[in-house]
Design an enzyme around this catalytic site. Structure first.
Site, PDB file in Angstrom:
ATOM      1  N   TYR A 238       0.831  -1.207   0.000  1.00 23.67           N
ATOM      2  CA  TYR A 238       0.000   0.000   0.000  1.00 23.67           C
ATOM      3  C   TYR A 238       0.863   1.253   0.000  1.00 23.67           C
ATOM      4  CZ  TYR A 238      -4.170  -2.585   1.457  1.00 23.67           C
ATOM      5  OH  TYR A 238      -5.226  -3.423   1.535  1.00 23.67           O
TER       6      TYR A 238
ATOM      7  N   HIS B  15     -13.074   3.044   5.481  1.00 21.05           N
ATOM      8  CA  HIS B  15     -11.859   2.262   5.226  1.00 21.05           C
ATOM      9  C   HIS B  15     -11.501   1.320   6.374  1.00 21.05           C
ATOM     10  CE1 HIS B  15     -10.759   5.453   2.129  1.00 21.05           C
ATOM     11  NE2 HIS B  15     -10.710   4.321   1.465  1.00 21.05           N
TER      12      HIS B  15
ATOM     13  N   ARG C 104      -5.176   7.831  -8.643  1.00 22.12           N
ATOM     14  CA  ARG C 104      -4.337   6.725  -8.192  1.00 22.12           C
ATOM     15  C   ARG C 104      -4.960   5.436  -8.718  1.00 22.12           C
ATOM     16  NH1 ARG C 104      -6.323   3.770  -3.641  1.00 22.12           N
ATOM     17  NH2 ARG C 104      -4.227   3.189  -3.031  1.00 22.12           N
TER      18      ARG C 104
ATOM     19  N   ASN D 290      -5.868   1.282  -7.810  1.00 19.88           N
ATOM     20  CA  ASN D 290      -5.989   0.217  -6.814  1.00 19.88           C
ATOM     21  C   ASN D 290      -6.301  -1.056  -7.596  1.00 19.88           C
ATOM     22  OD1 ASN D 290      -6.012  -1.004  -4.337  1.00 19.88           O
ATOM     23  ND2 ASN D 290      -8.024  -0.238  -3.743  1.00 19.88           N
TER      24      ASN D 290
ATOM     25  N   LYS E 229      -7.937  -9.237  -0.238  1.00 23.05           N
ATOM     26  CA  LYS E 229      -8.350  -9.127  -1.634  1.00 23.05           C
ATOM     27  C   LYS E 229      -9.071 -10.382  -2.110  1.00 23.05           C
ATOM     28  CE  LYS E 229      -4.786  -5.705  -2.742  1.00 23.05           C
ATOM     29  NZ  LYS E 229      -5.599  -4.582  -3.204  1.00 23.05           N
TER      30      LYS E 229
END
Lengths: 355, 198
Positions: free
Chosen positions: A37, A193, A223, A225, A317
């Site tokens: 991250y 989050h 960004r 992800n 994930k």
């Protein structure tokens, strides 16, 4: 260029596919052979010609089919689109931003004609030609956020800014990586989050919030992800997880190249002028492993990243159980040669696979 | 004392406090079951003379002890659902400076806090203290139904019947934690239910 829109599905028979054009512009998210991250924020002011970063709101060959899939999700579950009462003005801000951007960036596809508050919007790919009064909700078939995001790829979260925080107070969320707008609406930046592992401890969210609170009009940021999805399923929602979760167990060594998809989110952030809210589009791109492996650099790198990813992240994930099978597949595309820095495919300069 | 030390958790999970008597002209105390003990712990004749207590008994007999505190106003109801219209009415009449005290289970505190926030009470005027059952109010993310007083993980959704695991992710707007199908990736493989904190 004129885009040829695919006629494809993201469910049932999964006829989704990427053309060679789409594969080569896929936003591969790894700029080196490992991943952890990071805030990894940069300005969203264009990018190389033809890349997904070039326009403010990228339109690609999946546009028409993605909008059809969104309409199906909303018909099944209207709670995927919600706006708290104080967010209507921000919805108009977003409608304006998307209409102005798309009509300027894709004049052959979209037209916006404005005469004071009398607006006419033409969306050629979707066959829409609507006239309405700007800031008058009664002149649109939906609220302003829903109206325009039924015509724009990617999910949209509109974040209200107050008390030095951002609040998830409106959104259109039908292509999400397993989080629920209906559950998270009204939460602040740290609360929504909260389930993410490791990143809080690394101070990622404190720094990201500080950055986002200071985004100015006309200076958007972006960004990437990523996660993994079995089958090109856009609607990987928790609402439907009891139905799609089982698909993760359908991978075999024979079908993994076609079924396993790298799912990349191009996240952008725009300050909205009237409401001072922040809009957070989350655009999802899918690419099968076998299509990614046509780019030698990405084949080498994806193997190394997935192999070395911390277990917590593979668990979060959602692919820890399938990781061994992924590595069996991916290792055949890693000959140990070094890779060049950066995300670009570099097909002309990177050597072909040496095994 | 019916207190429990909750283990550290994620940032969306509420953190409950300890009630203390505050200065102010008007005080509203809402408690269920063992939450009564937290009110008794801070009660003084002076405070009670300016306090409205709403007590949700849930089959307990703490109501007598609360009534004996001689509050300015006292109501006892059997369940939260039976009391919520009255709670809303009281918040409607609330004046600037009202101090709110919530005590008892997470489900009742969470729901009463939602009413307070919706009525415009600033969060700085709301105190909480957990007492009694550690059961949770859970929302099924799939069917959206709420199951009250969930004590085990996993549990069966009272609405759609799926086996759900208990997350710490909490929505103040729903006043509920999130429940997600536990056997989604292996249908029928449901672990033996255990206490949430076991």
């Amino acid at each position: 260029m004129t885009i040829q829109f695919n006629d494809e599905t993201f469910r049932d028979d999964y006829s989704f596919y990427n053309s060679e054009w789409a594969i080569n512009r896929f936003p591969f998210p790894f700029d080196k052979d490992s991943y952890m991250y990071a805030v990894n924020m940069e300005q969203h002011r264009g990018g190389p010609d033809g890349s997904v970063y070039e326009k403010r709101f990228d339109v690609d060959e999946h546009y028409v089919s993605e909008m059809r899939d969104r309409a199906m999700v909303l018909a099944d579950d209207p709670l995927r689109c919600q706006s708290l009462p104080h967010m209507t003005l921000a919805g108009w801000d977003l409608l304006e931003l998307i209409m102005v951007s798309k009509s300027e960036d894709y004049p052959d596809l979209f037209e916006l004609h404005r005469d004071g508050d009398q607006w006419r919007w033409i969306n050629k790919p979707l066959g829409i030609d609507d006239s309405f009064t700007f800031l008058d909700e009664t002149t649109l078939p939906y609220g302003p956020m829903e109206y325009i995001t039924r015509q724009a790829q990617g999910d949209y979260c509109i974040l209200d800014q107050r008390d030095d925080n951002l609040w998830m107070d409106a959104g259109m969320v039908t292509t999400q990586a397993d989080w629920s707008l209906d559950f998270d609406i009204g939460m602040n930046f740290f609360e929504w989050h909260a389930p993410v592992p490791l990143a809080h401890e690394k101070g990622i969210f404190v720094r990201a919030l500080k950055f986002l609170l200071n985004i100015q009009q006309g200076a958007p940021a972006r960004r990437l992800n990523w996660t993994m999805t079995v089958n090109p399923l856009l609607d990987t929602s928790p609402e439907n997880y009891h139905k799609w979760g089982i698909q993760k167990t359908t991978l075999t060594p024979e079908n993994i190249g076609a079924k396993q998809h790298l799912r990349v989110e191009l996240q952008t952030f725009f300050r909205l002028p009237r409401s001072n809210a922040l809009v957070f589009p989350i655009r999802c791109y899918l690419c099968s492993f076998q299509d990614l492996m046509t780019v030698p650099k990405w084949g080498r790198r994806l193997h190394r990243v997935i192999r070395d990813l911390p277990d917590e992240l593979a668990t979060y994930k959602g692919f820890i159980d399938n990781r061994p099978m992924m590595l069996d597949y991916l290792s055949a595309f890693d000959d140990g040669l070094p890779t060049s820095l950066g995300v670009w495919p570099e097909v002309d300069t990177e050597p072909p696979l040496q095994k | 004392m019916s207190t429990f030390d909750f283990p550290p958790s994620i940032k969306s999970r509420p953190v409950w406090g300890r009630l203390e008597a505050r200065a102010g002209k008007h005080h509203l105390m809402i408690a269920d079951a063992e939450g009564a003990e937290a009110i008794i712990a801070i009660a003084t004749p002076d405070l009670m003379a300016r306090t409205h207590i709403i007590f949700i008994a849930k089959g307990t007999s703490h109501g007598d002890a609360l009534r004996a505190l001689n509050p300015a106003q006292f109501y006892e109801g059997p369940t939260y659902a039976a009391s919520v219209q009255r709670i809303r009415r009281v918040f409607q009449d609330a004046h600037m400076g009202l101090q709110v005290y919530l005590a008892g289970t997470e489900g009742v505190m969470g729901q009463a806090m939602r009413e307070a926030i919706e009525a415009g009470i600033p969060h700085t005027a709301i105190q909480t203290e957990h007492r009694g059952s550690v059961a949770r109010r859970m929302q099924c993310v799939h069917c959206k139904g709420i199951t009250e007083d969930v004590e085990t993980d996993p549990f069966v959704c009272a609405h759609c019947g799926l086996n759900l695991f208990v997350r710490d992710h909490y929505s103040r707007r729903l006043a509920a934690y999130q429940g997600v199908r536990v056997d989604a990736e292996d249908h029928g493989n449901v672990p033996e239910p255990r206490g949430i904190y076991e």
